[in-house]
Design a protein around this motif. Sequence first.
Motif, PDB file in Angstrom:
ATOM      1  N   VAL A 123       0.835  -1.196   0.000  1.00 18.04           N
ATOM      2  CA  VAL A 123       0.000   0.000   0.000  1.00 18.04           C
ATOM      3  C   VAL A 123       0.874   1.252   0.000  1.00 18.04           C
ATOM      4  N   ASP A 124       1.932   1.258   0.786  1.00 19.05           N
ATOM      5  CA  ASP A 124       2.836   2.408   0.810  1.00 19.05           C
ATOM      6  C   ASP A 124       3.432   2.675  -0.576  1.00 19.05           C
ATOM      7  N   ILE A 125       3.788   1.607  -1.283  1.00 15.92           N
ATOM      8  CA  ILE A 125       4.355   1.761  -2.631  1.00 15.92           C
ATOM      9  C   ILE A 125       3.327   2.368  -3.576  1.00 15.92           C
ATOM     10  N   MET A 126       2.084   1.894  -3.506  1.00 13.96           N
ATOM     11  CA  MET A 126       1.043   2.431  -4.379  1.00 13.96           C
ATOM     12  C   MET A 126       0.812   3.910  -4.127  1.00 13.96           C
ATOM     13  N   ILE A 127       0.744   4.302  -2.858  1.00  9.01           N
ATOM     14  CA  ILE A 127       0.531   5.714  -2.535  1.00  9.01           C
ATOM     15  C   ILE A 127       1.700   6.548  -3.040  1.00  9.01           C
ATOM     16  N   GLN A 128       2.917   6.076  -2.838  1.00  8.30           N
ATOM     17  CA  GLN A 128       4.088   6.801  -3.328  1.00  8.30           C
ATOM     18  C   GLN A 128       4.041   6.929  -4.849  1.00  8.30           C
ATOM     19  N   ALA A 129       3.679   5.854  -5.532  1.00  9.62           N
ATOM     20  CA  ALA A 129       3.628   5.883  -6.990  1.00  9.62           C
ATOM     21  C   ALA A 129       2.599   6.884  -7.501  1.00  9.62           C
ATOM     22  N   TRP A 130       1.473   7.011  -6.803  1.00  8.53           N
ATOM     23  CA  TRP A 130       0.422   7.926  -7.232  1.00  8.53           C
ATOM     24  C   TRP A 130       0.735   9.386  -6.917  1.00  8.53           C
ATOM     25  N   SER A 137      12.331   6.194  -5.783  1.00 13.98           N
ATOM     26  CA  SER A 137      12.743   4.820  -5.498  1.00 13.98           C
ATOM     27  C   SER A 137      12.133   4.376  -4.181  1.00 13.98           C
ATOM     28  N   TYR A 138      12.124   3.069  -3.957  1.00 14.34           N
ATOM     29  CA  TYR A 138      11.585   2.498  -2.720  1.00 14.34           C
ATOM     30  C   TYR A 138      12.410   1.278  -2.345  1.00 14.34           C
ATOM     31  N   GLN A 139      12.862   1.250  -1.108  1.00 12.26           N
ATOM     32  CA  GLN A 139      13.576   0.087  -0.589  1.00 12.26           C
ATOM     33  C   GLN A 139      12.834  -0.438   0.629  1.00 12.26           C
ATOM     34  N   GLY A 140      12.385  -1.673   0.556  1.00 11.69           N
ATOM     35  CA  GLY A 140      11.637  -2.250   1.662  1.00 11.69           C
ATOM     36  C   GLY A 140      12.083  -3.660   1.956  1.00 11.69           C
ATOM     37  N   GLU A 141      11.315  -4.328   2.807  1.00 11.88           N
ATOM     38  CA  GLU A 141      11.615  -5.703   3.173  1.00 11.88           C
ATOM     39  C   GLU A 141      11.270  -6.683   2.052  1.00 11.88           C
ATOM     40  N   TYR A 143       9.918  -5.479  -1.280  1.00 17.30           N
ATOM     41  CA  TYR A 143      10.018  -4.895  -2.611  1.00 17.30           C
ATOM     42  C   TYR A 143      11.123  -3.838  -2.641  1.00 17.30           C
ATOM     43  N   ASN A 144      11.834  -3.821  -3.744  1.00 12.84           N
ATOM     44  CA  ASN A 144      12.833  -2.781  -3.980  1.00 12.84           C
ATOM     45  C   ASN A 144      12.640  -2.244  -5.394  1.00 12.84           C
ATOM     46  N   TYR A 145      12.340  -0.962  -5.470  1.00  7.35           N
ATOM     47  CA  TYR A 145      12.131  -0.304  -6.754  1.00  7.35           C
ATOM     48  C   TYR A 145      13.175   0.787  -6.943  1.00  7.35           C
ATOM     49  N   ARG A 146      13.948   0.654  -7.976  1.00  8.05           N
ATOM     50  CA  ARG A 146      14.905   1.717  -8.307  1.00  8.05           C
ATOM     51  C   ARG A 146      14.209   2.873  -8.993  1.00  8.05           C
ATOM     52  N   TYR A 147      13.020   2.587  -9.577  1.00  5.40           N
ATOM     53  CA  TYR A 147      12.424   3.575 -10.473  1.00  5.40           C
ATOM     54  C   TYR A 147      10.908   3.428 -10.445  1.00  5.40           C
ATOM     55  N   LEU A 148      10.231   4.263  -9.671  1.00  4.98           N
ATOM     56  CA  LEU A 148       8.771   4.320  -9.646  1.00  4.98           C
ATOM     57  C   LEU A 148       8.337   5.575 -10.392  1.00  4.98           C
ATOM     58  N   ASN A 149       7.617   5.398 -11.484  1.00  5.17           N
ATOM     59  CA  ASN A 149       7.216   6.552 -12.291  1.00  5.17           C
ATOM     60  C   ASN A 149       5.990   6.156 -13.108  1.00  5.17           C
ATOM     61  N   VAL A 150       4.877   5.860 -12.408  1.00  7.75           N
ATOM     62  CA  VAL A 150       3.734   5.232 -13.077  1.00  7.75           C
ATOM     63  C   VAL A 150       3.087   6.168 -14.092  1.00  7.75           C
ATOM     64  N   TRP A 151       2.742   5.578 -15.225  1.00  9.46           N
ATOM     65  CA  TRP A 151       1.922   6.229 -16.257  1.00  9.46           C
ATOM     66  C   TRP A 151       0.775   5.271 -16.563  1.00  9.46           C
ATOM     67  N   PRO A 152      -0.467   5.745 -16.518  1.00  2.00           N
ATOM     68  CA  PRO A 152      -0.873   7.117 -16.201  1.00  2.00           C
ATOM     69  C   PRO A 152      -0.940   7.369 -14.701  1.00  2.00           C
ATOM     70  N   LYS A 153      -1.121   8.636 -14.330  1.00  2.00           N
ATOM     71  CA  LYS A 153      -1.457   9.003 -12.957  1.00  2.00           C
ATOM     72  C   LYS A 153      -2.985   9.021 -12.840  1.00  2.00           C
ATOM     73  N   PRO A 154      -3.534   8.870 -11.619  1.00  2.00           N
ATOM     74  CA  PRO A 154      -4.995   8.878 -11.464  1.00  2.00           C
ATOM     75  C   PRO A 154      -5.621  10.201 -11.876  1.00  2.00           C
TER      76      PRO A 154
END
Length: 228
Positions: A123-130, A137-141, A143-154
């Motif tokens: 959920v934290d990743i989704m909120i950050q992406a939006w 980027s996101y580093q967690g237990e 999931y690790n994302y070097r590049y969050l840049n979702v298209w489209p945005k809501p």
Amino acid sequence: NKYYDPKAGLELYKRYTSELVLADKLGYDAVVVNEHHNTAYSMMPSCTLMAATLIPQIKQAKICVFGVPVNLVTPNRLAEEYAMLDVLSNGRLEIALPLGTGMEYWANPFNPVTARARFRESVDIMIQAWTEDVPSSYQGEFYNYRYLNVWPKPMQKPYPKLAIVGTGSPETIAFAAERGWGYASVFVPTAQQVKTFAAMREMSARYGHEMTPDKALVNTIIYVAESD
């Protein structure tokens, strides 16, 4: 699944979608789709696909995806799919986030012991992406994302209306109350739902949020038959 008949399934899909389209024509505020897996209980393994099918046919009602178990998918992809549905529906999407039931964990290679921690991180990743307007980027237990840049945005800002789905466990209620979101109570008697929403009011106030009526999503199972 040898008993599944695709031709009968097609007719059931047609009936299901026609009933939701009729609800829109009759003035219902919203239609709701959800998903379950590996069972005859549900023929909807992807509520995002069903929502996409309904959006061109439903003109006024909200489209509620209640919803994909976020801890059983990659959260950035789900963020993209939900954002796409929100744009396609011109901002009519509402989202509820379930942990999933036992059948979901039989059908997916995830340890249920980690379900809550994985859910919170997803959920934290989704909120950050939006909400981030630049690549992040996101580093967690889990999931690790070097590049969050979702298209489209809501379409809706910062994101569509959110709720948490559960049966009344204190941990899930606290998760919704902490964020000021709604809570959808499912699969439990009315008396338990009353207790759940009383706890939601108390916990929401503790976190500085108001528990308004639209945040209390009551689930009532109704049977329709020719006779008793």
